[in-house]
Design a protein around this motif. Sequence first.
Motif, PDB file in Angstrom:
ATOM      1  N   PRO A  61      76.379  31.421  -7.332  1.00 29.07           N
ATOM      2  CA  PRO A  61      75.208  32.242  -6.841  1.00 29.07           C
ATOM      3  C   PRO A  61      75.315  33.775  -6.848  1.00 29.07           C
ATOM      4  CG  PRO A  61      75.297  30.329  -5.472  1.00 29.07           C
ATOM      5  CD  PRO A  61      76.793  30.403  -6.287  1.00 29.07           C
ATOM      6  N   GLU A  62      74.562  34.521  -7.083  1.00 24.34           N
ATOM      7  CA  GLU A  62      74.528  35.998  -7.090  1.00 24.34           C
ATOM      8  C   GLU A  62      75.063  36.364  -5.693  1.00 24.34           C
ATOM      9  OE1 GLU A  62      71.100  39.442  -6.849  1.00 24.34           O
ATOM     10  OE2 GLU A  62      71.465  38.391  -8.840  1.00 24.34           O
ATOM     11  N   ASP A  63      75.801  37.362  -5.643  1.00 24.68           N
ATOM     12  CA  ASP A  63      76.648  37.996  -4.447  1.00 24.68           C
ATOM     13  C   ASP A  63      77.559  37.094  -3.472  1.00 24.68           C
ATOM     14  OD1 ASP A  63      75.372  40.460  -4.807  1.00 24.68           O
ATOM     15  OD2 ASP A  63      73.605  39.916  -3.664  1.00 24.68           O
ATOM     16  N   HIS A 117      80.009  41.542  -9.378  1.00 30.10           N
ATOM     17  CA  HIS A 117      78.992  42.226  -9.371  1.00 30.10           C
ATOM     18  C   HIS A 117      77.807  41.939 -10.027  1.00 30.10           C
ATOM     19  CE1 HIS A 117      76.609  45.884  -9.605  1.00 30.10           C
ATOM     20  NE2 HIS A 117      77.078  46.299  -8.461  1.00 30.10           N
ATOM     21  N   ASP A 118      76.580  41.965  -9.223  1.00 26.36           N
ATOM     22  CA  ASP A 118      75.318  41.757 -10.092  1.00 26.36           C
ATOM     23  C   ASP A 118      75.278  41.994 -11.505  1.00 26.36           C
ATOM     24  OD1 ASP A 118      74.881  40.882  -7.401  1.00 26.36           O
ATOM     25  OD2 ASP A 118      73.127  42.143  -7.087  1.00 26.36           O
ATOM     26  N   ALA A 136      71.457  28.845  -9.934  1.00 19.90           N
ATOM     27  CA  ALA A 136      72.291  28.613  -8.647  1.00 19.90           C
ATOM     28  C   ALA A 136      71.322  29.575  -7.607  1.00 19.90           C
ATOM     29  CB  ALA A 136      73.727  29.154  -8.774  1.00 19.90           C
ATOM     30  N   ARG A 137      71.066  28.787  -6.439  1.00 18.01           N
ATOM     31  CA  ARG A 137      70.488  29.542  -5.434  1.00 18.01           C
ATOM     32  C   ARG A 137      69.281  30.216  -5.804  1.00 18.01           C
ATOM     33  NH1 ARG A 137      73.829  33.654  -2.296  1.00 18.01           N
ATOM     34  NH2 ARG A 137      75.223  31.821  -1.857  1.00 18.01           N
ATOM     35  N   LYS A 138      68.239  29.387  -6.564  1.00 15.42           N
ATOM     36  CA  LYS A 138      66.871  29.925  -7.051  1.00 15.42           C
ATOM     37  C   LYS A 138      65.733  29.199  -6.310  1.00 15.42           C
ATOM     38  CE  LYS A 138      68.506  33.070 -10.072  1.00 15.42           C
ATOM     39  NZ  LYS A 138      68.095  34.411 -10.090  1.00 15.42           N
ATOM     40  N   VAL A 156      76.346  23.654 -16.788  1.00 15.81           N
ATOM     41  CA  VAL A 156      74.872  23.709 -15.789  1.00 15.81           C
ATOM     42  C   VAL A 156      75.137  23.933 -14.365  1.00 15.81           C
ATOM     43  CG1 VAL A 156      72.702  22.486 -15.293  1.00 15.81           C
ATOM     44  CG2 VAL A 156      73.663  22.167 -17.691  1.00 15.81           C
ATOM     45  N   SER A 157      74.619  24.929 -14.032  1.00 12.95           N
ATOM     46  CA  SER A 157      74.914  25.139 -12.701  1.00 12.95           C
ATOM     47  C   SER A 157      73.565  25.267 -11.716  1.00 12.95           C
ATOM     48  CB  SER A 157      75.618  26.261 -12.219  1.00 12.95           C
ATOM     49  OG  SER A 157      75.927  26.768 -10.933  1.00 12.95           O
TER      50      SER A 157
END
Length: 764
Positions: A61-63, A117-118, A136-138, A156-157
């Motif tokens: 996931p982001e961050d 980094h994003d 991921a984490r959406k 696939v994540s």
Amino acid sequence: MAASMRGVTNVFEWKDCLEKLRESDMAQLDMEKEVLKKLEFSYNRLNHEIQQCFLSCALYPEDKLIDKFELIEFFIDLGLIGRLNTREKLYNRGLTILNKLENVCLLEDHGKKMKIHDLIRDMALNIMSATSIVKARKGLRTIPSEEYWTDALEKVSLMENDIDEFPLNMSPNCPKLSTFLLNRSLWFDVVIPNSFFEHLRGLKVLNLSYCHARELPDSISNLANLRALLLRKVKVLEGLEKLVDLRYLDVGHTKIKQLPRGTLGALLNLQYLKGTTMNGEDITKLKALDLETLSCSFKDLDEFNKLMVSEQRNKPPYYKIEVGPRGPNICANATYDAQLENCERRVSIDSWSHAIVSIGGESSGSGICILIPQNVKTLKAEKCNGVTNLSDIGLLENLEELEIERCKNLRVLSGRQDEEIINIHDSPTPTPAPLFFQSLRDLDIHKCQRLRYLFGREPKFCLPHLRKITITSCKEMVGITEVVTSLSPHPPPTLPCLENICVWRCNKLKRVVESKWLPHFFNPRTIEVVFCENVEEIIEGPFPYMLVEEISLEKFKILGCNNLRKLFPQELLIHLRNLQSIEVKWCKGMVEMISGARQGQEGSIMTSINNTPSSFQSSISLPKLISLHLYDLRQLKSICEVPITCDSMRKLVVLKCPELNRILWQLRIRDIEDLPYIRLQSEELWKTLTWDHPNAQAILRSHRDFGWAGCVLKDPSESVSEDDLQWSDSESESEDGRSESESESEDGRSGPKVKVKVRWTVRK
């Protein structure tokens, strides 16, 4: 921006401001494109292996801060790091790849974790957009529809979502799919249809950890190419024995007690196994595996001991073993893992009431014992009430750190425990004792309430590399060594490397070091005694003779020892020419810091140079003494009756010693720009100081300050202003007369407190 436009009423100004904002956004977009172009250049210069490792990081996931070893395991499972024959070598290669990605600014290092980094993650997702689904984490509530699962799909994540719906007949056909990450995404009662994995035969990595699905499909066991299966906190599948190519299996915190019968015997390629309970059959099967990482539990002590004996032959380089209570049974956990390189070889034993024996040793108890590896490096024993003498443990050649806590029946570390004082000459001469803890460096003993001595009579081991002894809150502690009526013919434990002795809250302790033992302490550096109410001597005297001309002791720190009347005798002082720091605080009974020899008292010292008494000198030199700090010594009348020359003094503080009226110390003025820090409680004490310069008092007059805080001489190079002298003494007293900063924490150890009393002076 709103503040800058306040009061603007002209429309043209607002329009102009809007245009500037648009230009700024355009510039920002242009800058991002330029940065992306440079980052893609860095990416394209990497070899294929490192490129694929980098792209795999974007599946998280982001961050998200990602554990380094989790990433490396991911790389290994995907087959991105290969051609190395041990897990340790693979970890080293993985860490090298992470460093490379950091050096080219594609990853950020956050200690034990990494982050992408994003903007860089967006670049990676764009590169693999045709071959991956990354959501991921959406906040997904359902699986992406089957139309997105193309035959070109490779990764696939869907990790960390809230999926509560799975189409019942979904069966994606993705022959190239190698990675499917669904961890922490499924809600309770979600059912994955058995058809889902039927056409995903190319899967190598499947992560279903922390998925609260009601059940998992049996078709997972048909994934013959699967190399890594993570099922933490998930119901373990039947049919795991079919996954013959499996290298990595994590079933930690699952409801199943142990793997189904026959599973370990079939997984011949397994290298990493975590989270299972072992029985005797499993341990037999382990011998046929090339396991490099093992984390398992035991409820049967015999099975645990079998594993210890088995692994002793393999001599794993890194492990962590924990033994503790779980209900009425013993619970033992063993972890063998190259990730534990920093932990080395550690054993922790909690609440064990029988013997602890190294493999190959013999138990002197009832026969019930727990075996520990001989090459253990760190051993911690807490509430082990079956331990009375550490000599019974046996050979631990590599032990470097030993921590013993709350072992209520421990009375002595080594040697006889008899309490009566006898004449040792009546005892037969013992045979040479074996060296049990020959690598021990740090010894820490805490709250062992029956411990009387570290070394009793006829101790069975010596400690040639011991550097530090720490003893805390041992109420019955009388001394480090047992007192004898005459010099023993038996060789005592020699401690040639001992540098630090630290004793806290041992209220029956009378003295710290016996003078007879000084010849066996060749390298002492620091003696620290804190809140030992009844200590009478730091080093026992008188001193009939000494084998060394100088003792290497550098630091005395004595706090809150109210029965201590003197720090050490003058006859010892001439052997302390290496002393650098003396700190004495809150010792209510101290009358003189350095006691002089009384007429008729045995006070001469025989040195090894000529075996003749050294005469007491009219003055003494402490050439290396840098700091002297005396605080709240209410009965102190004298520091030393003989003048002391200190050419290296950098800090002299004497406060709250109302009976002290002179300091017979001669100090040296090196340079007016390099003065020592001196803080004395009165001008009268200042006048008793002597200097090596005849006009010192006149020279220093402009650098002194007299006020309620006493007399202060401050080094001009530290540029302290007059305002600094308006603070009250930071060592403010608590109710029991000691500093708040030195007060004890709840568990009996030292710990600083933030609370400080402050007084302000307001100038008008």
